[in-house]
Design an enzyme around this catalytic site. Structure first.
Site, short mmCIF file in Angstrom:
data_model
loop_
_atom_site.label_atom_id
_atom_site.label_comp_id
_atom_site.label_asym_id
_atom_site.label_seq_id
_atom_site.Cartn_x
_atom_site.Cartn_y
_atom_site.Cartn_z
CG HIS A 119 -1.74 1.15 1.45
ND1 HIS A 119 -1.71 2.00 1.84
CD2 HIS A 119 -3.14 0.72 1.51
CE1 HIS A 119 -2.95 3.17 2.02
NE2 HIS A 119 -4.05 2.29 1.25
CG ASP A 196 0.32 -1.99 6.22
OD1 ASP A 196 -0.19 -2.19 6.76
OD2 ASP A 196 0.38 -1.23 5.13
CD GLN A 199 -6.59 -4.10 4.15
OE1 GLN A 199 -7.71 -5.06 4.92
NE2 GLN A 199 -7.07 -3.05 3.99
CE LYS A 222 -7.21 0.14 6.83
NZ LYS A 222 -8.29 0.63 5.17
CB CYS A 362 -3.55 3.30 -1.39
SG CYS A 362 -4.42 4.51 -1.04
N1 PMP Z 1 -1.67 -0.74 4.80
C1 PMP Z 1 -3.06 -1.88 4.48
C2 PMP Z 1 -2.94 -2.87 3.74
C3 PMP Z 1 -3.85 -0.77 3.79
O1 PMP Z 1 -5.09 -2.00 3.39
C4 PMP Z 1 -4.83 0.48 3.84
C5 PMP Z 1 -5.60 1.37 4.51
N2 PMP Z 1 -5.94 0.85 3.35
C6 PMP Z 1 -3.64 1.14 5.01
C7 PMP Z 1 -2.36 1.04 4.59
C8 PMP Z 1 -3.27 2.64 5.49
O2 PMP Z 1 -4.32 2.76 6.59
P1 PMP Z 1 -5.10 4.35 7.26
O3 PMP Z 1 -5.84 4.75 5.63
O4 PMP Z 1 -5.88 3.84 8.06
O5 PMP Z 1 -4.36 4.72 7.48
#
Ligand code: PMP
Length: 407
Positions: A119, A196, A199, A222, A362
């Protein structure tokens, strides 16, 4: 014990209030159970005050509730409370590591090892730090099924690699990466390991000690919590040595006009007034999820994704799905329908009350690899039913029919 879906759904006011909605966007953000909404409201109504600075009872009670939430989040991931840092979200957590650790430890010629499925939250902070330090970025390639190409790891893990930062579960492919194995090999090569967990933490049991990483980041919104609160877990020994990221109140020991010294972790990394109510409500979310059972949630997600992929394969050959088939796959289905634009597919599904996401999610490098600018994405969580997957499949059939001349 399988999850009792009907009673779980009753816990989510938005879901109860919108019986025609099929919400398939929990990967972007989850819905909130009553327990979390109540925790947020109760705190503002009954116990609100700033934390860590009041001598009066109300502030002491607020501090207790905030620190209690830290204990709950520690229990949620198998950590010690002093290893839990409250941040806004995964993005802030990963920036914290990149800046606080990266700026102080990376030099010209060093390497940062990421993967092709990251991401942007686990790419851009490292780009910023690489530009400042002269470190170089490399990526673990992917197999055609969307798994990490682990055969490449030994060659990639040279002594120049100082940090490996990796997504636990992809928000596009659903792939669950073998983080413990990568961490073991990365640590043996002398690298710091960052995960990270945006998810994975909401969907499966997490034991940070068993993962063997140094940092693990996740977002509250999430995992049934409110927006504005997330967690960075750091291994105690690593946090002890880590300089601060942001400076200000709350993170200091002593301040002079021209210098300051810093508090111990986790306070060292929580400058200013923290997201107090959000952290407390995130504690309620973690309690709620543990009450339902993280293993049950994971099995439910797995069953839904298997069922969905099977029906798509058998009944909608025009739909192309991405990501591996197997036990290492979470409840995320990114897909394309013929040559239709993902936004058209998502807008058309919305006409049937089905909420899916469309875009690059993203993950532009990954989409470039897939040869697509964007995909549509359906994602599942503890409140998703098999009937909702059926409605999604039927909706897609309608969309296929509507656009049949353009496919
Ligand atoms: N890493 C992953 C794998 C994600 O899916 C996301 C959110 N789509 C993020 C990081 C970023 O999360 P946040 O927008 O809550 O900072």
């Amino acid at each position: 014990m399988p999850l009792t879906l009907e009673s779980v759904r009753q816990d989510f006011p938005l879901i109860v209030g919108k019986p025609d909605l099929v919400y398939l966007d929990s990967t972007a953000s989850s819905q909130k159970p009553q327990a979390v909404i109540e925790a947020l409201e109760r705190f503002y109504r009954e116990s609100y005050a700033n934390v860590h600075r009041g001598a009066y009872s109300l502030s002491l009670a607020a501090t207790d509730a905030y620190e209690q939430a830290r204990h709950t989040l520690a229990r949620f991931i198998g950590a010690q409370p002093e290893e839990v840092i409250f941040v806004r979200n995964t993005t802030e957590a990963l920036n914290l590591v990149a800046y606080a650790w990266g700026l102080h430890n990376l030099r010209e010629g060093d390497e940062i090892l990421l993967s092709e499925m990251e991401h942007h939250a686990n790419l851009v902070p490292w780009h910023l730090v690489a530009q400042r330090t002269g470190a170089r970025i490399k990526a673990i390639p992917l197999t055609p099924e969307g798994r990490l190409e682990l055969c490449a790891l030994d060659e990639l893990l040279t002594e120049r690699v100082k940090v490996v930062s990796l997504v636990h579960m992809s928000n596009v492919l659903g792939t669950v990466n073998p983080v413990a194995e990568v961490a073991r090999r990365a640590k043996a090569a002398g690298a710091l390991v960052v995960v990270d967990g945006a998810q994975s933490a909401p969907h499966m049991p997490i034991d940070v000690k068993a993962l063997g990483a140094d940092f693990f980041a996740f977002s509250g919104h999430k995992m049934c919590g409110p927006t504005g609160a997330g967690v960075l877990w750091g291994r105690a020994e690593v946090l002890q040595e880590l300089p601060p990221f942001l400076g200000g109140g709350e993170m200091i020991l002593e301040v002079h006009v021209d210098r300051s010294s810093y508090a111990r972790p986790p306070q060292r990394f929580e400058a200013g007034t923290p997201p107090i109510a959000e952290a407390i409500a995130l504690g309620a979310a973690a309690e709620y999820l543990m009450g339902v059972g993280m293993e049950q949630i994971w099995q439910h997600d797995r069953a839904l994704v298997e069922y969905c992929l099977k029906r798509l394969d058998e009944e909608l050959p025009e739909v192309r799905t991405f990501g591996p088939r197997g036990k290492d796959r979470g409840g995320v289905v990114a897909f394309s329908l013929g040559s239709l634009h993902a936004h058209d597919v998502a807008c058309a599904l919305d006409q049937y009350g089905i909420a899916v996401r469309a875009g690059h999610h993203c993950a532009q490098p990954l989409h470039r690899k897939l040869g697509l600018a964007s995909t549509a994405r359906a994602s599942f969580y503890l409140y998703t039913t098999f009937e909702e997957v059926d409605r999604f499949i039927e909706g897609l059939k309608q969309v296929r029919e509507f656009f049949k001349d353009w496919l």
